[in-house]
Design an enzyme around this catalytic site. Sequence first.
Site, short mmCIF file in Angstrom:
data_model
loop_
_atom_site.label_atom_id
_atom_site.label_comp_id
_atom_site.label_asym_id
_atom_site.label_seq_id
_atom_site.Cartn_x
_atom_site.Cartn_y
_atom_site.Cartn_z
N LYS A 28 0.83 -1.20 0.00
CA LYS A 28 0.00 0.00 0.00
C LYS A 28 0.87 1.26 0.00
CE LYS A 28 -3.72 -2.64 1.92
NZ LYS A 28 -4.41 -3.22 3.04
N ASP B 62 -11.39 2.00 2.91
CA ASP B 62 -11.55 0.55 2.72
C ASP B 62 -13.02 0.21 2.43
OD1 ASP B 62 -9.57 -1.33 2.62
OD2 ASP B 62 -9.30 -1.51 4.78
N GLN C 293 -5.15 -2.05 9.15
CA GLN C 293 -4.86 -3.33 8.53
C GLN C 293 -5.47 -4.47 9.36
OE1 GLN C 293 -3.26 -3.80 5.45
NE2 GLN C 293 -3.99 -5.90 5.76
#
Length: 283
Positions: free
Chosen positions: A54, A121, A98
């Site tokens: 990322k 997300d 995460q």
Amino acid sequence: MSATVINGKELAKKLRADIRERVNQFIEETKVVPHLVVILVGDNPASVSYVTGKQKACEETNMKSTLIKLPVETTEEELIKIINDLNADKSVHGILVQLPLPKHIDEQKIINTICVEKDVDGFSPINVGKMILNEECFLPCTPAGIIKMIKETGIEIAGKHAVVIGRSNIVGKPVSQLLLQENATVTICHSRTKDLKYHTLQADILVVAIGKPKFVTKDMIKPGAVVIDVGVNRVDNKLCGDVDYEGALEVASYVTPVPGGVGPMTITMLMENTLEAAKRLTR
Ligand code: NAP
């Protein structure tokens, strides 16, 4: 038949070059650099590698990235406090925690803490609800990447029978919803599905998100089907998907490889969402 391999890595590279151009244009117009903050709790090797991917993608697209690394013993309250500070920080446009988190932290509570405008997300209940209502929202990255990949390959979705194996909140359920919005007829299978092969053999588009190496074999694939393998499994220190790739190449029309298929598309959609978040927050 020998299937065409859908090269997610190449496609992602092309899409990231386009995002970079739009980021540069945005910076020129607003003097604001889109900024993604990634929070990593603990040092799970798979998570560390996803986070590194990322950060690299942020570099590639000329966005700012900040990694907040926290020890595994971080408490839920401490994590919530950090997220609330980031929610209030005007220089931050996207926040990503995460997953998975250590067992003592309630994942849904943490996802719910990220403000909806920065939930790049697309996991918060408001974004999920908006996705189902087909309203403007942040689409979850893996499902959005799958749809983008199918469309960019020039494959028609409307009218096709799509079969999805897996019903997780991050892949199976949302990708089923997005396929439905693209006018596919959708069947969702899971661990309690009886006669899975009966269903998979009906699939014009087969999306597999189970987490079991090489689970889908060539006898389960309809000749000419499009096979999207979401699985990421480590076997003998090598990555493989949920589909027997060699077998699928023999019967399908299109197959995604692992690695180099859905994974790079997921991260690319995260970059798209971060740019979009920066635009919305800078309006
Ligand atoms: P998950 O939360 O563990 O869900 C797995 C799903 O598979 C569940 O719905 C489960 O059914 C179903 N399942 C398990 N065994 C089955 C069987 N024998 N027959 C039919 N269905 C079965 O996993 P996930 O988060 O969706 O991830 C799936 C895979 O995709 C993993 O390998 C993960 O690493 C990978 N992944 C890749 C990306 C990427 O960007 N490439 C992103 C996310 C995930 P039940 O609901 O009945 O238990």
